[in-house]
Design an enzyme around this catalytic site. Sequence first.
Site, PDB file in Angstrom:
ATOM      1  N   HIS A 113      -1.554   1.275  -4.158  1.00 37.12           N
ATOM      2  CA  HIS A 113      -1.978   2.679  -4.066  1.00 37.12           C
ATOM      3  C   HIS A 113      -1.109   3.592  -4.933  1.00 37.12           C
ATOM      4  O   HIS A 113      -1.009   4.780  -4.661  1.00 37.12           O
ATOM      5  CB  HIS A 113      -1.949   3.154  -2.609  1.00 37.12           C
ATOM      6  CG  HIS A 113      -3.060   2.582  -1.765  1.00 37.12           C
ATOM      7  ND1 HIS A 113      -3.019   2.548  -0.385  1.00 37.12           N
ATOM      8  CD2 HIS A 113      -4.261   2.025  -2.115  1.00 37.12           C
ATOM      9  CE1 HIS A 113      -4.141   1.982   0.077  1.00 37.12           C
ATOM     10  NE2 HIS A 113      -4.898   1.656  -0.950  1.00 37.12           N
TER      11      HIS A 113
ATOM     12  N   SER B 165      -2.501  -1.336   9.449  1.00 37.81           N
ATOM     13  CA  SER B 165      -3.598  -1.388  10.412  1.00 37.81           C
ATOM     14  C   SER B 165      -4.832  -2.024   9.772  1.00 37.81           C
ATOM     15  O   SER B 165      -5.819  -2.270  10.462  1.00 37.81           O
ATOM     16  CB  SER B 165      -3.924   0.021  10.917  1.00 37.81           C
ATOM     17  OG  SER B 165      -4.376   0.817   9.841  1.00 37.81           O
TER      18      SER B 165
ATOM     19  N   ASN C  13       3.382  -7.072  13.365  1.00 35.13           N
ATOM     20  CA  ASN C  13       2.957  -5.729  13.761  1.00 35.13           C
ATOM     21  C   ASN C  13       3.185  -5.606  15.268  1.00 35.13           C
ATOM     22  O   ASN C  13       2.929  -6.569  15.999  1.00 35.13           O
ATOM     23  CB  ASN C  13       1.452  -5.557  13.433  1.00 35.13           C
ATOM     24  CG  ASN C  13       1.010  -4.113  13.372  1.00 35.13           C
ATOM     25  OD1 ASN C  13       1.283  -3.335  14.271  1.00 35.13           O
ATOM     26  ND2 ASN C  13       0.325  -3.766  12.296  1.00 35.13           N
TER      27      ASN C  13
ATOM     28  N   GLU D 256       1.365  -3.959  17.173  1.00 33.74           N
ATOM     29  CA  GLU D 256       0.029  -3.812  17.792  1.00 33.74           C
ATOM     30  C   GLU D 256      -0.945  -4.798  17.156  1.00 33.74           C
ATOM     31  O   GLU D 256      -0.818  -5.111  15.973  1.00 33.74           O
ATOM     32  CB  GLU D 256      -0.540  -2.410  17.501  1.00 33.74           C
ATOM     33  CG  GLU D 256       0.359  -1.243  17.832  1.00 33.74           C
ATOM     34  CD  GLU D 256       0.417  -0.978  19.318  1.00 33.74           C
ATOM     35  OE1 GLU D 256      -0.525  -1.398  20.017  1.00 33.74           O
ATOM     36  OE2 GLU D 256       1.405  -0.389  19.772  1.00 33.74           O
TER      37      GLU D 256
ATOM     38  N   CYS E  34       0.711  22.417 -19.803  1.00 31.58           N
ATOM     39  CA  CYS E  34      -0.562  23.092 -20.121  1.00 31.58           C
ATOM     40  C   CYS E  34      -0.988  24.080 -19.032  1.00 31.58           C
ATOM     41  O   CYS E  34      -1.999  24.752 -19.175  1.00 31.58           O
ATOM     42  CB  CYS E  34      -1.668  22.061 -20.372  1.00 31.58           C
ATOM     43  SG  CYS E  34      -2.336  21.308 -18.864  1.00 31.58           S
TER      44      CYS E  34
ATOM     45  N   GLY F 212       2.901  -4.543   8.944  1.00 34.10           N
ATOM     46  CA  GLY F 212       2.873  -3.092   9.143  1.00 34.10           C
ATOM     47  C   GLY F 212       1.690  -2.383   8.545  1.00 34.10           C
ATOM     48  O   GLY F 212       1.828  -1.264   8.044  1.00 34.10           O
TER      49      GLY F 212
ATOM     50  N   CYS G  94      -1.073  14.947 -15.190  1.00 33.52           N
ATOM     51  CA  CYS G  94      -1.924  16.122 -15.355  1.00 33.52           C
ATOM     52  C   CYS G  94      -3.391  15.680 -15.335  1.00 33.52           C
ATOM     53  O   CYS G  94      -3.783  14.792 -16.105  1.00 33.52           O
ATOM     54  CB  CYS G  94      -1.609  16.838 -16.670  1.00 33.52           C
ATOM     55  SG  CYS G  94      -2.672  18.275 -16.913  1.00 33.52           S
TER      56      CYS G  94
ATOM     57  N   GLN H 139       0.844  -1.199   0.000  1.00 38.40           N
ATOM     58  CA  GLN H 139       0.000   0.000   0.000  1.00 38.40           C
ATOM     59  C   GLN H 139       0.875   1.243   0.000  1.00 38.40           C
ATOM     60  O   GLN H 139       0.382   2.361  -0.093  1.00 38.40           O
ATOM     61  CB  GLN H 139      -0.889   0.010   1.250  1.00 38.40           C
ATOM     62  CG  GLN H 139      -1.868  -1.147   1.314  1.00 38.40           C
ATOM     63  CD  GLN H 139      -2.434  -1.308   2.721  1.00 38.40           C
ATOM     64  OE1 GLN H 139      -3.393  -0.649   3.091  1.00 38.40           O
ATOM     65  NE2 GLN H 139      -1.825  -2.167   3.508  1.00 38.40           N
ATOM     66  N   ASN H 140       2.187   1.062   0.139  1.00 38.92           N
ATOM     67  CA  ASN H 140       3.087   2.202   0.262  1.00 38.92           C
ATOM     68  C   ASN H 140       3.421   2.789  -1.102  1.00 38.92           C
ATOM     69  O   ASN H 140       3.450   2.082  -2.104  1.00 38.92           O
ATOM     70  CB  ASN H 140       4.371   1.784   0.992  1.00 38.92           C
ATOM     71  CG  ASN H 140       4.066   1.247   2.375  1.00 38.92           C
ATOM     72  OD1 ASN H 140       2.975   1.474   2.889  1.00 38.92           O
ATOM     73  ND2 ASN H 140       5.008   0.547   2.975  1.00 38.92           N
TER      74      ASN H 140
HETATM   75  P1  OAD Z   1      -1.426   2.819   9.160  1.00 35.48           P
HETATM   76  O1  OAD Z   1      -0.732   4.070   9.604  1.00 35.48           O
HETATM   77  O2  OAD Z   1      -2.893   2.797   9.240  1.00 35.48           O
HETATM   78  O3  OAD Z   1      -0.887   1.565  10.017  1.00 35.48           O
HETATM   79  C1  OAD Z   1       0.473   1.352  10.206  1.00 35.48           C
HETATM   80  C2  OAD Z   1       0.619   0.069  10.992  1.00 35.48           C
HETATM   81  O4  OAD Z   1       2.020  -0.214  11.114  1.00 35.48           O
HETATM   82  C3  OAD Z   1       0.043   0.099  12.397  1.00 35.48           C
HETATM   83  O5  OAD Z   1      -0.768  -1.059  12.606  1.00 35.48           O
HETATM   84  C4  OAD Z   1       1.279   0.051  13.306  1.00 35.48           C
HETATM   85  O6  OAD Z   1       1.040  -0.666  14.533  1.00 35.48           O
HETATM   86  C5  OAD Z   1       2.272  -0.694  12.420  1.00 35.48           C
HETATM   87  N1  OAD Z   1       3.698  -0.440  12.704  1.00 35.48           N
HETATM   88  C6  OAD Z   1       4.279   0.662  13.217  1.00 35.48           C
HETATM   89  N2  OAD Z   1       5.605   0.522  13.303  1.00 35.48           N
HETATM   90  C7  OAD Z   1       5.894  -0.717  12.823  1.00 35.48           C
HETATM   91  C8  OAD Z   1       7.091  -1.468  12.646  1.00 35.48           C
HETATM   92  N3  OAD Z   1       8.299  -0.972  12.966  1.00 35.48           N
HETATM   93  N4  OAD Z   1       6.996  -2.711  12.119  1.00 35.48           N
HETATM   94  C9  OAD Z   1       5.789  -3.238  11.792  1.00 35.48           C
HETATM   95  N5  OAD Z   1       4.635  -2.566  11.928  1.00 35.48           N
HETATM   96  C10 OAD Z   1       4.666  -1.324  12.433  1.00 35.48           C
HETATM   97  O7  OAD Z   1      -0.882   2.524   7.668  1.00 35.48           O
HETATM   98  P2  OAD Z   1      -1.512   1.584   6.561  1.00 35.48           P
HETATM   99  O8  OAD Z   1      -2.247   0.449   7.157  1.00 35.48           O
HETATM  100  O9  OAD Z   1      -0.437   1.290   5.585  1.00 35.48           O
HETATM  101  O10 OAD Z   1      -3.899   5.151   1.813  1.00 35.48           O
HETATM  102  O11 OAD Z   1      -2.528   2.563   5.884  1.00 35.48           O
HETATM  103  C11 OAD Z   1      -3.234   2.114   4.761  1.00 35.48           C
HETATM  104  C12 OAD Z   1      -3.588   3.268   3.881  1.00 35.48           C
HETATM  105  O12 OAD Z   1      -4.219   4.281   4.654  1.00 35.48           O
HETATM  106  C13 OAD Z   1      -2.421   3.976   3.257  1.00 35.48           C
HETATM  107  O13 OAD Z   1      -1.925   3.318   2.108  1.00 35.48           O
HETATM  108  C14 OAD Z   1      -2.985   5.306   2.925  1.00 35.48           C
HETATM  109  C15 OAD Z   1      -3.678   5.565   4.241  1.00 35.48           C
HETATM  110  O14 OAD Z   1      -4.701   6.462   4.253  1.00 35.48           O
HETATM  111  C16 OAD Z   1      -4.293   6.186   1.101  1.00 35.48           C
HETATM  112  O15 OAD Z   1      -3.870   7.301   1.307  1.00 35.48           O
HETATM  113  C17 OAD Z   1      -5.304   5.851   0.035  1.00 35.48           C
END
Ligand code: OAD
Length: 252
Positions: A123, A193, A217, A219, A154, A191, A131, A105-106
Amino acid sequence: MRAGGSDPIREAVRLLAERRNAVALTGAGISVESGIPSFRGAQGMWAKYDPMEYATLHAFMRSPRKVWAMLSEMVSVCGGAAPNAAHKGLAALEETGVVRAVITQNVDGLHQAAGSRRVIEYHGNLDVLICVSCWKRYPTRERWTPGGVPLCDCGEILKPNVVLFGEPIPWLAQEQAEEEARTCGVLLVIGTSAQVSPACDIPRIAKESGAAVVEINPEPTSLTASVTDIQLQGNASALIARLIELLLDPAV
Ligand code: OAD
């Protein structure tokens, strides 16, 4: 299957070694140890920038200059970051045939920088600007300067090739990710949520298709109680290093 009394990390290693067709689903947490903030939580991007004001397509179309304040921070932080041991570990696991693909997702490009070859960017990514008027594309480094707002030839303000809320997932990435989920033997969920749809459906698709879901994770997440088979609690870099160590020598 739940990793009841047995050591969960050894159980995960056993599955990875036996099945050798693992796929990883990664989220912002895997890049935290590279200095990139995650989205949720007290230190996350959404504590500083309300996603409804800064991360929707509607917000971008209405006030692109405002949204670029947040995007500029992301481009600059991601541009200065290097892959950490977790990204490198996944690349090494691909090299040895244990992991066959990474769905991420990164948008930071760190899996590719670490050497992963099959990376599905669910993503999008920050490397390209598009553009919204004439669809011309540019490498970000050609048009973006720190603090500036990148413009198309443009005259329109450019949008990065990332999925904002309200935009569809790129169809090929979604198709490939679901196919990987349906056919893998182990899904490593690292990593994330798992709060954003449809990415959060990938673990469920894998599980319903017979894969074991291993979560890494610090958490618990929305998946932990209902979808996860093996929960490995801790930071991605340390846990992936330990998985590799045990795969190389189960006796250690
Ligand atoms: P989140 O910020 O929601 O979650 C990050 C997760 O990483 C949490 O569950 C943390 O506990 C965990 N975490 C933190 N440090 C860590 C470590 N050192 N090792 C392993 N895990 C760790 O991020 P995402 O779930 O990626 O989308 O968010 C998903 C999407 O929401 C993103 O791609 C973005 C965002 O809004 C869009 O913008 C469309």
